[in-house]
Design an enzyme around this catalytic site. Structure first.
Site, short mmCIF file in Angstrom:
data_model
loop_
_atom_site.label_atom_id
_atom_site.label_comp_id
_atom_site.label_asym_id
_atom_site.label_seq_id
_atom_site.Cartn_x
_atom_site.Cartn_y
_atom_site.Cartn_z
N ARG A 132 0.87 -1.18 0.00
CA ARG A 132 0.00 0.00 0.00
C ARG A 132 0.91 1.23 0.00
NH1 ARG A 132 -2.54 3.14 4.74
NH2 ARG A 132 -3.65 4.64 3.48
N HIS A 176 -2.72 10.89 0.61
CA HIS A 176 -2.20 10.68 1.96
C HIS A 176 -1.57 11.99 2.42
CE1 HIS A 176 -0.78 7.30 4.87
NE2 HIS A 176 -0.53 8.47 5.47
N GLU A 221 -7.19 8.45 6.18
CA GLU A 221 -7.49 9.06 7.47
C GLU A 221 -7.98 10.49 7.37
OE1 GLU A 221 -4.31 8.69 10.28
OE2 GLU A 221 -4.36 6.51 10.24
N ASN A 346 -7.23 1.61 9.64
CA ASN A 346 -5.95 1.81 10.32
C ASN A 346 -6.25 1.80 11.81
OD1 ASN A 346 -4.96 2.36 7.78
ND2 ASN A 346 -4.45 4.51 8.17
N TYR A 348 -4.43 1.62 15.73
CA TYR A 348 -3.25 1.58 16.58
C TYR A 348 -3.59 1.40 18.05
CZ TYR A 348 -0.61 3.19 12.53
OH TYR A 348 -0.03 3.28 11.29
N GLU A 414 -3.30 -0.30 7.99
CA GLU A 414 -2.17 0.11 8.83
C GLU A 414 -2.37 -0.40 10.24
OE1 GLU A 414 -1.27 4.31 9.23
OE2 GLU A 414 -1.50 4.64 7.09
C1 FCB Z 1 -1.14 7.05 10.74
C2 FCB Z 1 -0.75 7.66 9.40
C3 FCB Z 1 0.59 7.19 8.90
C4 FCB Z 1 1.61 7.10 10.02
C5 FCB Z 1 1.06 6.33 11.20
C6 FCB Z 1 2.04 6.18 12.35
O1 FCB Z 1 -2.09 7.84 11.37
O2 FCB Z 1 -1.72 7.33 8.42
O3 FCB Z 1 0.98 8.04 7.86
O4 FCB Z 1 2.03 8.35 10.38
O5 FCB Z 1 -0.10 6.97 11.67
#
Ligand code: FCB
Length: 508
Positions: A132, A176, A221, A346, A348, A414
């Site tokens: 990607r 992006h 995002e 995405n 985290y 992500e």
């Molecule tokens: C996400 C972004 C990516 C990177 C990660 C750590 O929010 O999409 O570009 O910075 O965080």
């Protein structure tokens, strides 16, 4: 409303600006809607909310599962002014003193504009079958409109050909965050004209590589670049205005719907999706007020840029929808609609939401419009970026989306962690913590798949250490280590481990 790293300072800034903006806005038109949101004071977290969560210790992934990494043009390419590329808002932002940690810029980054063959070799060494990456709009249209810059097209065209040759699926993000600066000068995303400009750009790219690229993502995002870029101001273009945030939200949602149709008009068989940064939004306590706060947090964090596409309406994020401030016109909610072929997630970390108390709109405008306090969780271990490691968040979000949107096709576009280990005396990068992170998030994902979620791929953020936006080169998320002085890439222990998982299509 979105947060990266520390929240306290960001929230103070936002409140300040919401106060200014909303007290200048037509407040008389705002109905007084405090019901259900008030009355709470700060409470201690309710431990009964922490439910046991078990992860499978091994798992097979579905046949044909995609194993990949993700990157973004500004974070890796460098060559910021080569071959006719125009200035982007990130070039301008990074060149403005004080915006980026240590004065870093993406001028050179990982120099992937010149070293992309090495980068494909890294992916091959890790047995990956999906990549990607994003296309830089100002490399294609240096000033945001007009014909395509042929050298920009050539760069991406070669990259696509080489990926296909290496049996790696090219998965293209069209935006992006690196908007041509000329379009920011014309008003940026709050300017409705940008939806049309974006469609032109999407069509140029589709005409150039659509014969070989089948998988597309319209935006990366939106809540990060709209909220943090236009309201909080810590990402480019660095504005701090609630009105700009509201307008940009709506223009991006229109651009998503119109961009979807623009791309399909040229390449009807393409799989077109978009990428949202999602987070499991949990109430801080079991009180009704905190549960409502968690639902509002879910609406602003997860579905603000999804429901306009899939449901033709905005979710209930605010106490009321400020339609005129957002610039919503009659017929717009048909334009935002798009039957996305897949949803890119995405993820985290999780978000803990709690209600704010009863506050007056004139003096506490942010809490009045969005009566929620959001913080990161504190129970799990932290990465070097301060983000909590909480694999259950991935499971929770994937399952909720699966339930609420009738089992859509999902790609994890992500997930990853910043740990700053460098080479040891023998040159190896022993990043066991990164292996633990991906192992746990993948186990949580495997559990969601076994319970019915339709997930087709996982993309680790990121292929190699790179420019981490406002944090410059201080945060290393890569599966490969980059020595930014020499540009030498070295696969970390985590990259080797991930390559084994990819080859076996199995977590063991
Ligand atoms: C996400 C972004 C990516 C990177 C990660 C750590 O929010 O999409 O570009 O910075 O965080």
């Amino acid at each position: 409303m979105f947060f990266r790293g520390t929240t306290i300072q960001v929230r103070r800034t936002r409140r300040q600006f919401l106060q200014t903006a909303l007290s200048a806005a037509p407040v008389a038109a705002m109905p007084a809607l405090f019901s259900g949101c008030g009355g709470s004071s700060r409470k201690t977290p309710d431990s009964s909310l922490a439910q046991p969560f078990t992860l499978p210790s091994e798992a097979n992934f579905p046949k044909g599962f995609f194993w990949g990494t993700a990157t973004a043009s500004y974070q890796i390419e460098g060559a910021w002014n080569e071959d006719g590329k125009g200035e982007s808002i990130w070039d301008r932002f990074a060149h403005t003193p004080g915006k980026i940690k240590n004065g870093d810029t993406g001028d050179v980054a990982c120099d992937s504009y010149h070293r992309w063959r090495d980068d494909i070799a890294l992916m091959q060494a890790m047995n990956l079958n999906s990549y990607r990456f994003s296309i830089s709009w100002p490399r294609i249209q240096p000033s945001g409109s007009g014909p395509a810059n042929s050298k920009g097209i050539t760069y991406y065209s070669r990259l696509v050909d080489a990926l296909l040759k290496a049996h790696i699926r090219p998965m293209v993000t069209l935006y992006h965050w690196d908007l041509p600066q000329a379009l920011e000068d014309a008003g940026g995303w709050p300017n409705r004209d940008l939806a049309g400009r974006y469609c032109d750009y999407v069509q140029l790219v589709t005409r150039a590589v659509g014969d070989r690229v089948n998988d597309w993502m319209l935006f990366n995002e939106p809540s990060a670049f709209v909220d943090v870029g236009y309201l909080e101001g810590t990402l480019a273009p660095g504005r701090q205005s609630i009105v700009d945030f509201l307008r940009a939200s709506h223009v991006v949602n229109i651009a998503l719907g119109e961009g979807f149709r623009a791309l399909k008009a040229i390449h009807p068989a393409a799989r077109v999706g978009t990428v949202l940064n999602m987070s499991a939004c949990e109430p801080a306590t079991s009180s009704d007020a905190d549960k409502l706060a968690a639902e509002r947090a879910h609406a602003i964090v997860n579905t603000w840029f999804l429901d306009p596409a899939l449901r033709g309406r905005y979710p209930d994020a605010f106490t009321f929808l400020p339609e005129s401030l957002m610039g919503i016109k009659s017929g717009d909610m048909e334009k935002t609609r798009a039957p996305l072929d897949f949803l890119g997630i995405n993820l985290y970390y999780r978000t803990i939401a709690s209600a704010t108390g009863v506050l007056h709109r004139a003096s506490h405008a942010q809490e009045w419009l969005f009566p929620v306090k959001m913080e990161g969780g504190q129970q799990g271990p932290k990465t070097d970026f301060g983000w909590e490691v909480w694999p259950k968040a991935l499971y929770d979000v994937v399952m909720r989306v699966t339930r609420d949107y009738n089992r859509p096709v999902i790609e994890i576009t992500e997930s990853g962690c910043s740990y700053n280990e460098g080479p040891d005396a023998g040159g190896a990068i022993r990043d066991g913590r990164r292996i633990d992170y991906h192992r746990q998030y993948l186990a949580a994902l495997a559990r969601a798949i076994s319970e019915g979620a339709d997930v087709r791929g996982y993309h680790a953020w990121t292929l190699m250490d790179n420019f981490e936006w406002a944090d410059g080169y201080s945060q290393r998320f890569g599966l490969a280590y980059v020595d930014f002085k020499t540009q030498k890439r070295t696969i970390k222990d985590s990259g080797r481990w991930y390559g084994k998982v990819a080859a076996e299509n199995r977590l063991s």
